[in-house]
Design a protein around this motif. Structure first.
Motif, PDB file in Angstrom:
ATOM      1  N   UNK A  49     -23.992 -15.758  44.266  1.00  0.00           N
ATOM      2  CA  UNK A  49     -23.076 -16.562  43.468  1.00  0.00           C
ATOM      3  C   UNK A  49     -21.687 -16.638  44.084  1.00  0.00           C
ATOM      4  N   UNK A  50     -20.843 -17.456  43.495  1.00  0.00           N
ATOM      5  CA  UNK A  50     -19.473 -17.602  43.969  1.00  0.00           C
ATOM      6  C   UNK A  50     -18.567 -16.581  43.295  1.00  0.00           C
ATOM      7  N   UNK A  51     -17.654 -16.043  44.077  1.00  0.00           N
ATOM      8  CA  UNK A  51     -16.687 -15.094  43.544  1.00  0.00           C
ATOM      9  C   UNK A  51     -15.379 -15.812  43.221  1.00  0.00           C
ATOM     10  N   UNK A  52     -14.721 -15.347  42.196  1.00  0.00           N
ATOM     11  CA  UNK A  52     -13.415 -15.881  41.823  1.00  0.00           C
ATOM     12  C   UNK A  52     -12.365 -15.315  42.782  1.00  0.00           C
ATOM     13  N   UNK A  53     -11.826 -16.152  43.657  1.00  0.00           N
ATOM     14  CA  UNK A  53     -10.897 -15.679  44.682  1.00  0.00           C
ATOM     15  C   UNK A  53      -9.569 -15.204  44.106  1.00  0.00           C
ATOM     16  N   UNK A  54      -9.289 -15.561  42.871  1.00  0.00           N
ATOM     17  CA  UNK A  54      -8.034 -15.133  42.257  1.00  0.00           C
ATOM     18  C   UNK A  54      -8.171 -13.782  41.557  1.00  0.00           C
ATOM     19  N   UNK A  65       2.994 -10.012  41.924  1.00  0.00           N
ATOM     20  CA  UNK A  65       3.957 -11.059  42.268  1.00  0.00           C
ATOM     21  C   UNK A  65       3.259 -12.331  42.737  1.00  0.00           C
ATOM     22  N   UNK A  66       2.051 -12.168  43.275  1.00  0.00           N
ATOM     23  CA  UNK A  66       1.277 -13.324  43.730  1.00  0.00           C
ATOM     24  C   UNK A  66       0.467 -13.955  42.592  1.00  0.00           C
ATOM     25  N   UNK A  67       0.655 -13.420  41.380  1.00  0.00           N
ATOM     26  CA  UNK A  67      -0.006 -13.943  40.180  1.00  0.00           C
ATOM     27  C   UNK A  67      -1.531 -13.825  40.248  1.00  0.00           C
ATOM     28  N   UNK A  68      -2.003 -12.756  40.884  1.00  0.00           N
ATOM     29  CA  UNK A  68      -3.437 -12.529  40.960  1.00  0.00           C
ATOM     30  C   UNK A  68      -3.939 -11.843  39.686  1.00  0.00           C
ATOM     31  N   UNK A  69      -5.198 -12.101  39.375  1.00  0.00           N
ATOM     32  CA  UNK A  69      -5.843 -11.476  38.220  1.00  0.00           C
ATOM     33  C   UNK A  69      -6.439 -10.148  38.693  1.00  0.00           C
ATOM     34  N   UNK A  70      -5.810  -9.051  38.326  1.00  0.00           N
ATOM     35  CA  UNK A  70      -6.189  -7.753  38.877  1.00  0.00           C
ATOM     36  C   UNK A  70      -7.100  -6.957  37.943  1.00  0.00           C
TER      37      UNK A  70
END
Length: 224
Positions: free
Chosen positions: A141-146, A167-172
């Motif tokens: 499947x595809x991974x969410x790059x964010x 700061x890069x607004x990533x979903x951690x």
């Protein structure tokens, strides 16, 4: 004990099987390892927060593949007690390329262990890996790059990484293995809600063997 004596007395390490079940706390995994002829291990891993919906999302056969490979790296902590010249895999299937990959991980990732125990891992026929188990499916499947999983070790590297990605607004999602107080403090201060705690339970038999003078030392555990 000398490695040569142990390798002769315990010629084969077997990764027999794995089992898993969903519990209230998450996904509990149990591995079945054996050093022939008579040493048995049943270590456990609990991955917190996993529910039935997430298992269905990836599919059971993909989940089995992930657990099988987790067991492969877990197995090295037990194999090293005797450094048996043969590793037999019954829990799943490895093709020739995958066997080469695991051999490479062992030889390049356990150099400190070999050095400290005066083991010549370059000798001919030092280690043979054979696989006879079931073949599982890879995740396609595809991974969410964010969305990023961040290992939290408890030091400044974790803090810098978390703050940089925030700061890069990533979903951690923060990941901790057997979290200690420092790790918990970092997670609390980060104010990140999504986290995965993993509890790894070492089989007490391994600790007993260590006390008896069986081989011990570093394993490439970051491969976890």
């Amino acid at each position: 004990m000398k490695a040569k004596i142990l390798r002769e007395k315990y010629p084969k390490f077997v990764y027999n099987s794995f089992d898993f079940k969903l519990k209230k706390e998450g996904l509990e995994i149990c591995f079945d390892f054996k050093i022939e002829p008579d040493i048995q291990f049943s270590p456990k891993v609990l991955i917190g927060g996993i529910n039935e919906k997430e298992v269905k999302r990836v599919g059971e056969r993909v989940l089995k593949n992930l657990i099988f490979n987790l067991g492969m790296i877990e197995a090295l902590s037990y194999w090293k007690a005797t450094c048996s010249p043969k590793i037999e895999i019954l829990a799943g299937d490895l093709n020739k390329e995958q066997i080469r990959w695991w051999r490479n991980l062992i030889f390049k990732g356990m150099g400190q262990f070999f050095f400290e125990n005066k083991i010549n891992f370059l000798e001919r026929n030092f280690l043979k890996i054979e696989s006879f188990g079931e073949k599982f499916e890879r995740f396609e499947g595809k991974l969410n790059e964010n969305k990023i999983l961040v290992p939290v070790g408890g030091g400044k590297d974790s803090i810098v990484t978390i703050e940089y990605l925030k700061k890069m607004k990533k979903d951690l999602i923060l990941f901790c293995l057997n979290p200690n107080e420092n790790q918990k403090k970092i997670i609390k201060i980060s104010e990140i809600k999504n986290k995965v705690f993993v509890k790894r339970e070492i089989d007490k038999k391994l600790l007993e063997l260590n006390q008896m003078g069986f081989l011990n030392g570093h394993t490439p555990f970051t491969a976890y």
